[in-house]
Design a protein around this motif. Structure first.
Motif, PDB file in Angstrom:
ATOM      1  N   TYR A   9       0.825  -1.209   0.000  1.00 52.40           N
ATOM      2  CA  TYR A   9       0.000   0.000   0.000  1.00 52.40           C
ATOM      3  C   TYR A   9       0.861   1.263   0.000  1.00 52.40           C
ATOM      4  CZ  TYR A   9      -3.965  -2.983   1.234  1.00 52.40           C
ATOM      5  OH  TYR A   9      -4.947  -3.959   1.227  1.00 52.40           O
ATOM      6  N   GLY A  10       2.147   1.135   0.294  1.00 51.14           N
ATOM      7  CA  GLY A  10       3.027   2.291   0.410  1.00 51.14           C
ATOM      8  C   GLY A  10       3.472   2.842  -0.932  1.00 51.14           C
ATOM      9  N   ASN A  11       3.704   4.152  -0.966  1.00 51.10           N
ATOM     10  CA  ASN A  11       4.273   4.784  -2.159  1.00 51.10           C
ATOM     11  C   ASN A  11       5.781   4.571  -2.154  1.00 51.10           C
ATOM     12  OD1 ASN A  11       1.784   5.894  -3.132  1.00 51.10           O
ATOM     13  ND2 ASN A  11       1.932   7.413  -1.507  1.00 51.10           N
ATOM     14  N   PHE A  12       6.349   4.367  -3.334  1.00 43.88           N
ATOM     15  CA  PHE A  12       7.781   4.097  -3.471  1.00 43.88           C
ATOM     16  C   PHE A  12       8.366   5.193  -4.350  1.00 43.88           C
ATOM     17  CE2 PHE A  12      10.937   0.424  -4.650  1.00 43.88           C
ATOM     18  CZ  PHE A  12      11.879   0.975  -3.808  1.00 43.88           C
ATOM     19  N   GLY A  53       0.203   1.185  -4.127  1.00 47.05           N
ATOM     20  CA  GLY A  53       1.024   2.383  -3.967  1.00 47.05           C
ATOM     21  C   GLY A  53       1.523   2.911  -5.308  1.00 47.05           C
ATOM     22  N   ASN A  54       1.833   4.205  -5.330  1.00 47.15           N
ATOM     23  CA  ASN A  54       2.410   4.825  -6.522  1.00 47.15           C
ATOM     24  C   ASN A  54       3.922   4.633  -6.524  1.00 47.15           C
ATOM     25  OD1 ASN A  54      -0.072   5.867  -7.505  1.00 47.15           O
ATOM     26  ND2 ASN A  54       0.069   7.518  -6.004  1.00 47.15           N
ATOM     27  N   GLY A 104      -1.634   1.147  -8.590  1.00 50.75           N
ATOM     28  CA  GLY A 104      -0.849   2.368  -8.409  1.00 50.75           C
ATOM     29  C   GLY A 104      -0.325   2.901  -9.729  1.00 50.75           C
ATOM     30  N   ASN A 105       0.015   4.181  -9.740  1.00 48.20           N
ATOM     31  CA  ASN A 105       0.605   4.804 -10.925  1.00 48.20           C
ATOM     32  C   ASN A 105       2.106   4.558 -10.954  1.00 48.20           C
ATOM     33  OD1 ASN A 105      -1.909   5.904 -11.646  1.00 48.20           O
ATOM     34  ND2 ASN A 105      -1.561   7.665 -10.315  1.00 48.20           N
ATOM     35  N   GLU A 137      -4.619  -1.291 -13.447  1.00 54.17           N
ATOM     36  CA  GLU A 137      -5.538  -0.172 -13.532  1.00 54.17           C
ATOM     37  C   GLU A 137      -4.839   1.149 -13.240  1.00 54.17           C
ATOM     38  OE1 GLU A 137      -9.267  -0.659 -11.562  1.00 54.17           O
ATOM     39  OE2 GLU A 137      -9.644  -2.587 -12.534  1.00 54.17           O
ATOM     40  N   GLY A 138      -3.521   1.113 -12.983  1.00 56.35           N
ATOM     41  CA  GLY A 138      -2.764   2.327 -12.716  1.00 56.35           C
ATOM     42  C   GLY A 138      -2.291   2.963 -14.008  1.00 56.35           C
ATOM     43  N   ASN A 139      -2.008   4.271 -13.951  1.00 55.71           N
ATOM     44  CA  ASN A 139      -1.436   4.973 -15.101  1.00 55.71           C
ATOM     45  C   ASN A 139       0.058   4.707 -15.175  1.00 55.71           C
ATOM     46  OD1 ASN A 139      -3.866   6.304 -15.874  1.00 55.71           O
ATOM     47  ND2 ASN A 139      -3.567   7.746 -14.178  1.00 55.71           N
ATOM     48  N   VAL A 140       0.537   4.537 -16.405  1.00 51.62           N
ATOM     49  CA  VAL A 140       1.977   4.350 -16.622  1.00 51.62           C
ATOM     50  C   VAL A 140       2.449   5.471 -17.529  1.00 51.62           C
ATOM     51  CG1 VAL A 140       3.748   2.836 -17.584  1.00 51.62           C
ATOM     52  CG2 VAL A 140       1.753   1.838 -16.424  1.00 51.62           C
TER      53      VAL A 140
END
Length: 167
Positions: free
Chosen positions: A53-56, A95-96, A132-133, A164-167
């Motif tokens: 769940y964390g952003n990296f 996470g993003n 996540g993006n 489902e995230g943006n790349v």
């Protein structure tokens, strides 16, 4: 290799959850695998039902070269013909993932994915999901860059995966 739970996986990592955001400043000049949960998964090893769940966020400066594998759940998954069937199963990322290159002389090769940075020959990537993006920013790098929602490189089987995230 870097991972909050395991840097170098030689067996089974299962049911692990990361909620922490990660910031990493990378002056690396050699091959490296990075992730919020498992840095590197070796031949015969598996990662199952892990969730990030964390952003990296990674900032790369200085003139660096080599190859880097980055994913929010697993950095790199290796295999060989005799180890058919190892890999990533049911892993999810929410996470993003953001990579910022701040030096235009960087010539690293990057494999960057929301779930894993690479799934080498004979590995299985099954039922993995990325929400996540994935973002890569560079001023003018000479780097080879492969980006994807789930995995940017796989020489093994991929099945039932969702991005489902943006790349």
């Amino acid at each position: 290799s870097f991972g909050f739970v395991v840097a170098h996986n030689l067996g089974l990592v299962s049911g692990c959850v990361n909620n922490a955001d990660v910031f990493c400043s990378s002056p690396d000049s050699a091959a490296v695998s990075r992730s919020c949960i498992v840095g590197y998964t070796a031949i015969w090893a598996n990662v199952r039902d892990c969730i990030n769940y964390g952003n990296f966020n990674i900032e790369i400066g200085n003139h660096v070269s080599g190859t880097t594998y980055i994913g929010c759940v697993n950095g790199r998954c290796a295999s060989a013909a005799e180890a058919v069937g190892n890999g990533l199963f049911g892993c999810k990322n929410y996470g993003n993932l953001t990579i910022n290159i701040i030096d235009s002389n960087t010539s690293k090769n990057f494999y960057i994915g929301g779930v894993t940075g690479s799934s080498n020959s004979y590995t299985v990537t099954s039922a993995c999901e990325n929400y996540g993006n994935v973002t890569f920013n560079t001023p003018n790098s000479a780097a080879l860059v492969c980006l994807a929602g789930v995995t940017p490189y796989s020489a093994g089987n991929i099945s039932d995966c969702i991005n489902e995230g943006n790349v």
